[in-house]
Design an enzyme around this catalytic site. Structure first.
Site, PDB file in Angstrom:
ATOM      1  CG  ASP A  50      38.222  39.611  46.653  1.00 35.55           C
ATOM      2  OD1 ASP A  50      38.259  40.754  47.149  1.00 35.55           O
ATOM      3  OD2 ASP A  50      39.238  38.894  46.531  1.00 35.55           O
ATOM      4  CB  SER A  51      35.203  43.374  49.862  1.00 33.36           C
ATOM      5  OG  SER A  51      34.709  44.143  48.779  1.00 33.36           O
ATOM      6  CG  ASP A  89      38.512  42.060  43.271  1.00 30.60           C
ATOM      7  OD1 ASP A  89      39.461  42.596  42.663  1.00 30.60           O
ATOM      8  OD2 ASP A  89      38.190  42.389  44.429  1.00 30.60           O
ATOM      9  CE  LYS A 119      40.701  44.979  43.123  1.00 28.44           C
ATOM     10  NZ  LYS A 119      41.388  44.066  44.095  1.00 28.44           N
ATOM     11  CD  GLU A 121      44.014  40.514  46.753  1.00 25.76           C
ATOM     12  OE1 GLU A 121      42.909  40.905  47.139  1.00 25.76           O
ATOM     13  OE2 GLU A 121      44.748  39.768  47.443  1.00 25.76           O
ATOM     14  CD  GLU A 187      43.404  46.717  51.047  1.00 22.97           C
ATOM     15  OE1 GLU A 187      42.691  46.464  52.035  1.00 22.97           O
ATOM     16  OE2 GLU A 187      43.262  46.136  49.949  1.00 22.97           O
TER      17      GLU A 187
END
Length: 275
Positions: A50-51, A89, A119, A121, A187
């Site tokens: 999602d970056s 993501d 993925k 978080e 991270e």
């Protein structure tokens, strides 16, 4: 002991999990078909992160990324990914409400992109959701430590896991591994903590600013290629300066056009001819 992944077929999440303690896991992000084609040849995991909201769309953070954006770029990357395990993501707001919401959106991502895993978080509070997805056939890569979707709650892009906070991050990673995640991204953690978590959990850890002791590493492709002159995180090693090279090429093109040196005869067509 070392092991080389079988590159005659596309790697699956189970293959990545089995690299634990055998071979470093090589991961990079990709958001477009041409870049995915370059990355796929060399990586074990290609992540449509999602970056992309910041890298490609100019957003201030990943919070504004949508399902439609992730699926669009996931489809583009899938067209050029035939060897690496493709992970996409889940964007902010697409999985936090409930395991059922997470399943609906994860199933949509997998169905519409053809990726091998998603993925998400979050640590202990997301373990139940991870288990819910895994039990229903959707492989999950976890992500703890600095979680960019929670940047507002964390107060910025700060190193996590220092001092007493190390216990929280360790418990987060362990909870995801126990819930069935096939790998966990660590991270922006102290190097010794990254190594300690790696030794304690039974699935591969993928570090980004978490030290060389992790089972694998991931970077944002555009960062390691040096496409951004003003963005130099401590944990990024630049393997090229493509931003500077591109700027020089664009300047040379503009100068040629203004001087009427481009196009030249070799770039122009005659009245008669085959081409």
């Amino acid at each position: 002991m070392s092991a080389t992944p079988d590159r005659q077929r596309q790697l699956m999440p189970v293959d990545i999990r089995q690299l634990k303690g055998k071979s470093p896991v090589v991961c990079l992000t990709a958001y477009t078909t041409p870049m995915a084609r370059l990355v796929d040849e060399h990586c074990d995991v290609v992540l449509v992160g999602d970056s992309l909201g910041m890298v490609l769309h100019g957003l201030p953070s990943t919070v504004g990324v949508t399902m439609e954006m992730m699926i669009l770029h996931g489809q583009a990357v899938a067209r050029a990914t035939s060897r690496a395990c493709l992970v996409v993501d889940m964007p902010f707001g697409s999985y936090e409400e409930s395991p059922q919401q997470a399943f609906r959106n994860a199933a949509r991502i997998v169905a519409e992109t053809g990726c091998q895993a998603v993925k998400l978080e979050g640590g202990q509070h997301m373990a139940g959701t991870v288990r819910f997805l895994v039990d229903r056939g959707i492989p999950v890569m976890g992500h703890v430590g600095l979680t960019p979707q929670s940047v507002n709650a964390l107060g910025g892009y700060k190193v996590q896991g220092r001092g007493e906070d190390a216990a929280r991050v360790t418990q987060d990673a362990a909870a995801l591994a126990e819930a069935g995640a096939f790998a966990v991204v660590l991270e922006k953690l102290p190097e010794d903590l990254g190594a300690r978590i790696t030794a304690e959990i039974g699935v591969p850890t993928i570090g980004i600013g978490a030290g060389v002791g992790c089972d694998g590493q991931i970077l944002v492709l555009d960062d390691m290629l040096g496409l951004f002159a003003d963005f130099r995180p401590k944990f990024v090693k630049r393997y090229a300066e493509m931003g500077a090279n591109a700027a020089q090429a664009i300047a040379a093109y503009a100068a040629d056009v203004r001087a009427k040196q481009f196009p030249g005869p070799e770039h122009s067509f005659a009245t008669e001819g085959k081409a």
